[in-house]
Design a protein around this motif. Structure first.
Motif, PDB file in Angstrom:
ATOM      1  N   SER A   1       0.847  -1.189   0.000  1.00 10.87           N
ATOM      2  CA  SER A   1       0.000   0.000   0.000  1.00 10.87           C
ATOM      3  C   SER A   1       0.879   1.235   0.000  1.00 10.87           C
ATOM      4  N   VAL A   2       0.757   2.055  -1.034  1.00  7.71           N
ATOM      5  CA  VAL A   2       1.585   3.240  -1.205  1.00  7.71           C
ATOM      6  C   VAL A   2       0.731   4.484  -1.022  1.00  7.71           C
ATOM      7  N   GLU A   3       1.160   5.367  -0.102  1.00  6.70           N
ATOM      8  CA  GLU A   3       0.504   6.664   0.049  1.00  6.70           C
ATOM      9  C   GLU A   3       1.303   7.677  -0.755  1.00  6.70           C
ATOM     10  N   LEU A   4       0.698   8.212  -1.794  1.00 10.01           N
ATOM     11  CA  LEU A   4       1.406   9.029  -2.778  1.00 10.01           C
ATOM     12  C   LEU A   4       0.861  10.450  -2.809  1.00 10.01           C
ATOM     13  N   ALA A   5       1.711  11.422  -2.452  1.00 11.74           N
ATOM     14  CA  ALA A   5       1.312  12.829  -2.480  1.00 11.74           C
ATOM     15  C   ALA A   5       1.194  13.307  -3.923  1.00 11.74           C
ATOM     16  N   HIS A   6       0.141  14.078  -4.191  1.00  8.61           N
ATOM     17  CA  HIS A   6      -0.065  14.493  -5.583  1.00  8.61           C
ATOM     18  C   HIS A   6       0.952  15.543  -6.028  1.00  8.61           C
ATOM     19  N   LEU A   7       1.730  16.109  -5.090  1.00  6.90           N
ATOM     20  CA  LEU A   7       2.789  17.048  -5.453  1.00  6.90           C
ATOM     21  C   LEU A   7       4.116  16.349  -5.730  1.00  6.90           C
ATOM     22  N   GLY A   8       4.142  15.034  -5.618  1.00  9.89           N
ATOM     23  CA  GLY A   8       5.352  14.277  -5.899  1.00  9.89           C
ATOM     24  C   GLY A   8       5.579  14.086  -7.390  1.00  9.89           C
ATOM     25  N   ASP A   9       6.648  13.393  -7.707  1.00 11.68           N
ATOM     26  CA  ASP A   9       7.032  13.140  -9.098  1.00 11.68           C
ATOM     27  C   ASP A   9       5.899  12.428  -9.838  1.00 11.68           C
ATOM     28  N   PRO A  10       5.352  13.028 -10.906  1.00 15.49           N
ATOM     29  CA  PRO A  10       4.230  12.402 -11.612  1.00 15.49           C
ATOM     30  C   PRO A  10       4.593  11.088 -12.290  1.00 15.49           C
ATOM     31  N   ASP A  11       5.877  10.860 -12.561  1.00 13.24           N
ATOM     32  CA  ASP A  11       6.279   9.597 -13.189  1.00 13.24           C
ATOM     33  C   ASP A  11       6.019   8.408 -12.281  1.00 13.24           C
TER      34      ASP A  11
END
Length: 283
Positions: free
Chosen positions: A94-104
């Motif tokens: 389960s990955v929590e991914l901030a939308h301001l992080g690298d879009p790739d």
């Protein structure tokens, strides 16, 4: 409550988001390691592209990958190794991914079969702006020591297992046992606890931690019988006062989108900084 000064929203650039995500990595890693030391669970904390993959038990809220997207994109081999480590315990990745992080990174996870399963909001308050938070009348809040932990714990567990239904439901639905274990782990990791009393009755609790100028406001809950009486406002006021005293420049709280906690935080002056998406790959 805040005064009449015009509120200027706190702007979150990628630098601030990266600092908040690093604080999250530090928090999750600390609690996960404390879980291993306290309970002997076969856990792990694995560095991953300046984030971390944490396993603190199959049912633990601290079992997840956090902080990705601000230190490069992990390789396929690195992700495969992490996925295999979770699968060995019968757990999804389960990955929590901030939308301001690298879009790739989102594209890479999608290509690897990850599925979007939820969102959470990260809200922040600029602590450099003068303010004097005031607790509602009739509510006493103080720091809660180890001698009070066994009385504090069931109040917070009850609050967590009976959440307000307003807003988007939580992606994770943890049992009372899992929440109790997680709270014992966070206590072992040294998080500061607060207890709120209404008419002399222990009615709510919360946690607090600081790192790199970021005040992390976590674990807040009010027993159902004491809700709508200002318990959360009082717990928030106490922690914000301590955050300023500790020299922090930003306070952070994580909520579900559209929830009462989200609403209360915005009323108190918190601004929506960014959203984390929960992306999951099942074994």
């Amino acid at each position: 409550m805040t005064g009449t000064t015009l509120h200027t929203p706190l702007f979150c650039d990628t630098a601030l988001a990266a600092r908040i995500e690093r604080a999250e990595v530090d928090l999750i890693s600390a609690v996960s390691r404390a879980s291993v030391a306290r309970s002997g669970v076969a856990g792990f904390v694995t560095p991953l592209a300046r984030g971390a993959a944490s396993f603190a038990g199959t049912d633990s809220p601290y079992t997840k990958v956090v902080g990705l997207g601000f230190g490069g994109v992990p390789t396929s081999a690195e992700l495969a190794a992490v996925e295999e480590a979770y699968a060995a315990h019968g757990a999804p990745t389960s990955v929590e991914l901030a939308h301001l992080g690298d879009p790739d990174l989102a594209a890479l996870l999608s290509d690897r079969g990850y599925r979007l399963e939820g969102f959470e909001n990260v809200l922040g308050l600029d602590l450099t702006v003068p303010d004097e938070p005031v607790a509602p009348a009739g509510i006493e809040v103080r720091r809660s020591g180890d001698d009070e932990f066994e009385a504090w714990l069931p109040v917070v567990v009850e609050a967590s297992t009976h959440p307000d239904t307003q807003g988007v439901p939580w992606h994770d639905d943890f049992s009372a046992e899992a929440i109790e274990t997680a709270q014992r782990d966070s206590a072992a990791a040294g998080l500061t606890r607060y207890a709120a009393f209404r008419d002399g009755v222990l009615a709510g609790g919360a946690e607090f931690r600081t790192v790199d100028g970021v005040a992390q406001l976590a674990g807040a809950g009010t027993a159902p019988a004491h809700r709508r009486h200002g318990i959360q406002s009082a717990l928030l006021a106490a922690r914000l006062t301590d955050a300023r005293a500790a020299g922090c420049d930003v306070a952070v709280i994580v909520t579900q989108p559209g929830s009462r906690s989200h609403q209360n935080a915005q009323r108190r002056g918190f601004d929506l900084l960014y959203t984390r998406a929960t992306l999951v790959k099942h074994p």
